[in-house]
Design a protein around this motif. Sequence first.
Motif, mmCIF file in Angstrom:
data_model
loop_
_atom_site.group_PDB
_atom_site.id
_atom_site.type_symbol
_atom_site.label_atom_id
_atom_site.label_comp_id
_atom_site.label_asym_id
_atom_site.label_seq_id
_atom_site.Cartn_x
_atom_site.Cartn_y
_atom_site.Cartn_z
ATOM 1 N N HIS A 279 0.820 -1.208 0.000
ATOM 2 C CA HIS A 279 0.000 0.000 0.000
ATOM 3 C C HIS A 279 0.856 1.260 0.000
ATOM 4 C CE1 HIS A 279 -3.653 -2.266 0.440
ATOM 5 N NE2 HIS A 279 -3.193 -2.895 1.509
ATOM 6 N N TYR A 280 2.111 1.162 0.427
ATOM 7 C CA TYR A 280 2.964 2.345 0.475
ATOM 8 C C TYR A 280 3.558 2.667 -0.891
ATOM 9 C CZ TYR A 280 2.648 1.823 5.530
ATOM 10 O OH TYR A 280 2.179 1.728 6.808
ATOM 11 N N VAL A 281 3.506 1.732 -1.820
ATOM 12 C CA VAL A 281 4.091 1.961 -3.143
ATOM 13 C C VAL A 281 3.022 2.058 -4.230
ATOM 14 C CG1 VAL A 281 6.258 0.847 -2.539
ATOM 15 C CG2 VAL A 281 4.417 -0.529 -3.506
ATOM 16 N N GLY A 282 1.743 1.986 -3.853
ATOM 17 C CA GLY A 282 0.671 2.115 -4.830
ATOM 18 C C GLY A 282 -0.190 0.859 -4.885
ATOM 19 N N ILE A 283 -1.311 0.954 -5.589
ATOM 20 C CA ILE A 283 -2.216 -0.183 -5.707
ATOM 21 C C ILE A 283 -1.655 -1.178 -6.718
ATOM 22 C CG2 ILE A 283 -4.208 1.234 -5.122
ATOM 23 C CD1 ILE A 283 -4.935 1.327 -8.051
ATOM 24 N N PRO A 284 -2.081 -2.450 -6.654
ATOM 25 C CA PRO A 284 -1.567 -3.451 -7.595
ATOM 26 C C PRO A 284 -1.889 -3.080 -9.041
ATOM 27 C CG PRO A 284 -2.727 -4.491 -5.764
ATOM 28 C CD PRO A 284 -2.995 -3.021 -5.663
ATOM 29 N N PRO A 285 -1.053 -3.487 -10.005
ATOM 30 C CA PRO A 285 -1.289 -3.146 -11.414
ATOM 31 C C PRO A 285 -2.427 -3.933 -12.055
ATOM 32 C CG PRO A 285 0.650 -4.528 -11.209
ATOM 33 C CD PRO A 285 0.223 -4.204 -9.816
ATOM 34 N N VAL A 286 -2.877 -5.017 -11.412
ATOM 35 C CA VAL A 286 -3.987 -5.818 -11.943
ATOM 36 C C VAL A 286 -5.039 -5.973 -10.850
ATOM 37 C CG1 VAL A 286 -2.585 -7.092 -13.602
ATOM 38 C CG2 VAL A 286 -2.833 -7.974 -11.280
ATOM 39 N N ILE A 287 -6.277 -6.212 -11.282
ATOM 40 C CA ILE A 287 -7.381 -6.382 -10.339
ATOM 41 C C ILE A 287 -7.407 -7.826 -9.845
ATOM 42 C CG2 ILE A 287 -9.893 -6.319 -10.087
ATOM 43 C CD1 ILE A 287 -9.961 -4.076 -12.104
ATOM 44 N N ASP A 288 -7.459 -7.984 -8.539
ATOM 45 C CA ASP A 288 -7.464 -9.309 -7.926
ATOM 46 C C ASP A 288 -8.910 -9.806 -7.826
ATOM 47 O OD1 ASP A 288 -6.801 -11.587 -6.490
ATOM 48 O OD2 ASP A 288 -6.957 -10.548 -4.565
ATOM 49 N N PRO A 289 -9.261 -10.948 -8.450
ATOM 50 C CA PRO A 289 -10.649 -11.453 -8.406
ATOM 51 C C PRO A 289 -11.136 -11.688 -6.984
ATOM 52 C CG PRO A 289 -9.374 -12.623 -10.057
ATOM 53 C CD PRO A 289 -8.400 -11.802 -9.287
ATOM 54 N N ALA A 290 -10.281 -12.278 -6.152
ATOM 55 C CA ALA A 290 -10.681 -12.529 -4.764
ATOM 56 C C ALA A 290 -10.963 -11.217 -4.037
ATOM 57 C CB ALA A 290 -9.591 -13.313 -4.044
ATOM 58 N N GLY A 291 -10.147 -10.213 -4.328
ATOM 59 C CA GLY A 291 -10.368 -8.911 -3.714
ATOM 60 C C GLY A 291 -11.676 -8.278 -4.161
ATOM 61 N N VAL A 292 -12.005 -8.463 -5.443
ATOM 62 C CA VAL A 292 -13.267 -7.918 -5.972
ATOM 63 C C VAL A 292 -14.454 -8.597 -5.298
ATOM 64 C CG1 VAL A 292 -14.706 -7.710 -8.024
ATOM 65 C CG2 VAL A 292 -12.256 -7.286 -8.190
ATOM 66 N N GLU A 293 -14.388 -9.925 -5.150
ATOM 67 C CA GLU A 293 -15.471 -10.652 -4.494
ATOM 68 C C GLU A 293 -15.643 -10.207 -3.045
ATOM 69 O OE1 GLU A 293 -14.448 -14.719 -4.926
ATOM 70 O OE2 GLU A 293 -15.055 -14.853 -7.037
ATOM 71 N N GLU A 294 -14.524 -10.045 -2.349
ATOM 72 C CA GLU A 294 -14.588 -9.597 -0.958
ATOM 73 C C GLU A 294 -15.171 -8.192 -0.858
ATOM 74 O OE1 GLU A 294 -11.560 -8.744 2.816
ATOM 75 O OE2 GLU A 294 -10.816 -9.660 0.964
ATOM 76 N N SER A 295 -14.734 -7.306 -1.764
ATOM 77 C CA SER A 295 -15.233 -5.932 -1.758
ATOM 78 C C SER A 295 -16.720 -5.892 -2.087
ATOM 79 C CB SER A 295 -14.448 -5.088 -2.766
ATOM 80 O OG SER A 295 -14.966 -3.779 -2.841
ATOM 81 N N SER A 296 -17.141 -6.695 -3.084
ATOM 82 C CA SER A 296 -18.547 -6.715 -3.472
ATOM 83 C C SER A 296 -19.427 -7.195 -2.330
ATOM 84 C CB SER A 296 -18.730 -7.618 -4.695
ATOM 85 O OG SER A 296 -20.095 -7.702 -5.059
ATOM 86 N N SER A 297 -18.971 -8.236 -1.622
ATOM 87 C CA SER A 297 -19.729 -8.755 -0.482
ATOM 88 C C SER A 297 -19.826 -7.715 0.636
ATOM 89 C CB SER A 297 -19.059 -10.027 0.040
ATOM 90 O OG SER A 297 -19.702 -10.497 1.200
ATOM 91 N N ARG A 298 -18.714 -7.008 0.871
ATOM 92 C CA ARG A 298 -18.703 -5.982 1.922
ATOM 93 C C ARG A 298 -19.654 -4.840 1.577
ATOM 94 N NH1 ARG A 298 -15.957 -1.446 1.920
ATOM 95 N NH2 ARG A 298 -14.641 -2.171 0.200
ATOM 96 N N ILE A 299 -19.615 -4.386 0.324
ATOM 97 C CA ILE A 299 -20.492 -3.282 -0.097
ATOM 98 C C ILE A 299 -21.952 -3.699 -0.002
ATOM 99 C CG2 ILE A 299 -21.172 -1.872 -2.083
ATOM 100 C CD1 ILE A 299 -18.246 -1.921 -2.969
ATOM 101 N N ASN A 300 -22.249 -4.950 -0.396
ATOM 102 C CA ASN A 300 -23.628 -5.430 -0.338
ATOM 103 C C ASN A 300 -24.139 -5.440 1.098
ATOM 104 O OD1 ASN A 300 -25.996 -6.761 -1.646
ATOM 105 N ND2 ASN A 300 -25.389 -8.446 -0.331
#
Length: 331
Positions: free
Chosen positions: A7-28
């Motif tokens: 996190h100190y050097v920037g966000i990852p260059p690719v989207i992580d599927p597991a991260g998207v699923e976790e974020s989607s569940s949290r937002i829901n």
Amino acid sequence: MANPTQHYVGIPPVIDPAGVEESSSRINRIMTALARDTGGGTYYDLTEAGFNYVDDRCMEYFSELFYLNRRREATKAGLNAFSQTTNAILAASGASTLSMAAVTQAFGLASNLTDIAAGTYLYQLPPATTLTFVRKLQGAYREAVSAKAGQINTPTTSYHLIQDYLALCLPPVIEAKLVEHVSDAAATPVRGGSVSNIEIDVRTNSALPRKPEIIPDVRQRAKAVVQPETVQPYALGNYEPRLSRERIRRIQRSLCVSPVDGIISGGTRSAIDAFFQGVQKGASGRTYPSVSLGGLQGVHEDKLIQAEQEVGGTCIPSRDKGPYEIGLLVK
């Protein structure tokens, strides 16, 4: 899961599927909880509920800063008083100057370390002053959202607005806004008065040409939501929602439909079906899908335009009889 140091050097260059699923569940989960809070209101109501939650957390944050600031001041005052008492005792006991200097430096170091520890969490301005500034930002943001309440019609839009509102209480954003506010300041002389009483007015450059506006308090009641008008409230399928009321009025006028209100509903659909029954019976012979069952479609438009031309724009019952008879005349 990503390495925390990343996190100190920037966000990852690719989207992580597991991260998207976790974020989607949290937002829901967040949106579902806010929906329960509003009792099933509009997405604007849900957004306001999110704002209220952020307000509570922001007030807790500044309350902690306020008491941390008071504890820092009390600690520094205690250290300074103890340092002076210790020096007095050393002087009375005949201690060397070097010993007294060492004690003074030791207590000075402790006082500085107290400032450093508290400075990790505090802003340069007192917490109460910073809170007032943040509340003005939040008030302006709420007013802007209220003015566009009718456009908040999806959960993603609502969540995005809540996140932006939350950002106003984050330390990096507060610091950036304060720096921007100070750097944009301008000073102008106040006219009038004597040479022994000269005053300077300080405000932002953007406010100089006009009288500064007072930003409403963050707790101001939001304006009532005006729901956008649905052009075709009883639309079927994918084609009808795109039809303007004027287009439906032209169809209604050409097929003897009353009232001519521009809304496609049961009576208008029945008249169109009767018209196409006449078209099939007449010279065309072609079968058209039922408008009452599947809605008006693009395939119907050509013959409806011919019907309008056939009656000269307006159906006259004494002359044209009805939609079925008009359909018999269409080639």
